[in-house]
Design an enzyme around this catalytic site. Sequence first.
Site, PDB file in Angstrom:
ATOM      1  NE  ARG A 177      71.319 -23.014  56.508  1.00  0.00           N
ATOM      2  CZ  ARG A 177      70.669 -23.771  55.634  1.00  0.00           C
ATOM      3  NH1 ARG A 177      69.943 -24.785  56.064  1.00  0.00           N
ATOM      4  NH2 ARG A 177      70.713 -23.514  54.353  1.00  0.00           N
ATOM      5  CD  GLU A 194      67.507 -29.918  47.942  1.00  0.00           C
ATOM      6  OE1 GLU A 194      67.836 -29.519  49.075  1.00  0.00           O
ATOM      7  OE2 GLU A 194      66.405 -30.459  47.709  1.00  0.00           O
TER       8      GLU A 194
HETATM    9  O1  LIG Z   1      74.204 -31.393  50.723  1.00  0.00           O
HETATM   10  P1  LIG Z   1      74.092 -30.135  49.901  1.00  0.00           P
HETATM   11  O2  LIG Z   1      73.182 -30.297  48.730  1.00  0.00           O
HETATM   12  O3  LIG Z   1      75.422 -29.572  49.543  1.00  0.00           O
HETATM   13  O4  LIG Z   1      73.339 -29.056  50.801  1.00  0.00           O
HETATM   14  C1  LIG Z   1      73.613 -28.844  52.148  1.00  0.00           C
HETATM   15  C2  LIG Z   1      74.127 -27.467  52.389  1.00  0.00           C
HETATM   16  O5  LIG Z   1      73.167 -26.493  51.956  1.00  0.00           O
HETATM   17  C3  LIG Z   1      72.932 -25.581  53.015  1.00  0.00           C
HETATM   18  O6  LIG Z   1      73.810 -24.510  52.991  1.00  0.00           O
HETATM   19  P2  LIG Z   1      73.704 -23.310  51.960  1.00  0.00           P
HETATM   20  O7  LIG Z   1      74.638 -23.565  50.832  1.00  0.00           O
HETATM   21  O8  LIG Z   1      72.273 -23.072  51.636  1.00  0.00           O
HETATM   22  O9  LIG Z   1      74.341 -22.108  52.746  1.00  0.00           O
HETATM   23  P3  LIG Z   1      73.934 -21.338  54.105  1.00  0.00           P
HETATM   24  O10 LIG Z   1      74.273 -22.281  55.238  1.00  0.00           O
HETATM   25  O11 LIG Z   1      74.847 -20.178  54.040  1.00  0.00           O
HETATM   26  O12 LIG Z   1      72.482 -21.008  54.055  1.00  0.00           O
HETATM   27  C4  LIG Z   1      73.173 -26.398  54.263  1.00  0.00           C
HETATM   28  O13 LIG Z   1      73.436 -25.582  55.385  1.00  0.00           O
HETATM   29  C5  LIG Z   1      74.344 -27.242  53.866  1.00  0.00           C
HETATM   30  O14 LIG Z   1      75.578 -26.560  54.056  1.00  0.00           O
HETATM   31  N1  LIG Z   2      66.035 -28.682  51.517  1.00  0.00           N
HETATM   32  C1  LIG Z   2      66.924 -27.993  52.242  1.00  0.00           C
HETATM   33  N2  LIG Z   2      66.538 -27.355  53.365  1.00  0.00           N
HETATM   34  C2  LIG Z   2      67.451 -26.659  54.082  1.00  0.00           C
HETATM   35  N3  LIG Z   2      68.731 -26.556  53.776  1.00  0.00           N
HETATM   36  C3  LIG Z   2      69.143 -27.177  52.672  1.00  0.00           C
HETATM   37  N4  LIG Z   2      70.363 -27.259  52.104  1.00  0.00           N
HETATM   38  C4  LIG Z   2      70.245 -28.002  50.998  1.00  0.00           C
HETATM   39  N5  LIG Z   2      68.984 -28.425  50.818  1.00  0.00           N
HETATM   40  C5  LIG Z   2      68.272 -27.915  51.865  1.00  0.00           C
END
Ligand SMILES: O=P(O)(O)OC[C@H]1O[C@H](OP(=O)(O)OP(=O)(O)O)[C@H](O)[C@@H]1O
Ligand SMILES: Nc1ncnc2[nH]cnc12
Length: 207
Positions: A93, A130
Amino acid sequence: MSSAQPNTSQDAAGRQPASSSASAAELASTKITLLEKLRRFQDFPIKGINFIDILPLFQDPTVHEKLLRALELQVLHFASASKPDVVVGLDARGFLFGPSLALRLGASFVPVRKQGKLPGPCVTATYEKEYGQDYFQMQEDAIKPGQKVLVVDDIIATGGSAAAAGSLVKQLGGELVGYLFILEIPFLKGREKLGGVDTVTLLETDD
Ligand SMILES: O=P(O)(O)OC[C@H]1O[C@H](OP(=O)(O)OP(=O)(O)O)[C@H](O)[C@@H]1O
Ligand SMILES: Nc1ncnc2[nH]cnc12
């Protein structure tokens, strides 16, 4: 990039860049608009996670423009007081707005990708987030030693992803000048994982 002052001339695309005269009222109103666009999905991608969906921010070009403008303004608040040479965006993202922001700042854009997606020699870092564990990679020649680097992502939750990206920047000799997020989930205390590096978030959840 060495300028310590906000740029007040037009950019290559003829847009008026962010200036210090942009009103706090405009920013406050933008934040309300952006917060109203966020959607929640309970128990996604796994049970117990209240998933915050930022994709509606990109559906309406007016809102998308407000978002980019607000992020550009946030960059002026970093203590380093200089624009970065490189904007690093996190898979996936961070790719939605990282390149646009880099263009506005006159910086290059470098992606951090999940393991196995980038060709050529890479540096690797593992992290907990998370909802699970993962590996991030960056191409070894993506950042030159001493370049000022801003790491951007949509959300900081536990901070694991961002901290891993910061470690990749440092492995390549970059100067990590800050982290910028659209949204912070404060109760997860992600900032505590970022080692005191300057961190700016545009929005915060209250849930
Ligand atoms: O602070 P954190 O606990 O590390 O979480 C935040 C990360 O989690 C999500 O990405 P995700 O790993 O879900 O990947 P995506 O963007 O490919 O959906 C979000 O876009 C951040 O990169
Ligand atoms: N609660 C949440 N919603 C969307 N993106 C996330 N990445 C990590 N935690 C998330």
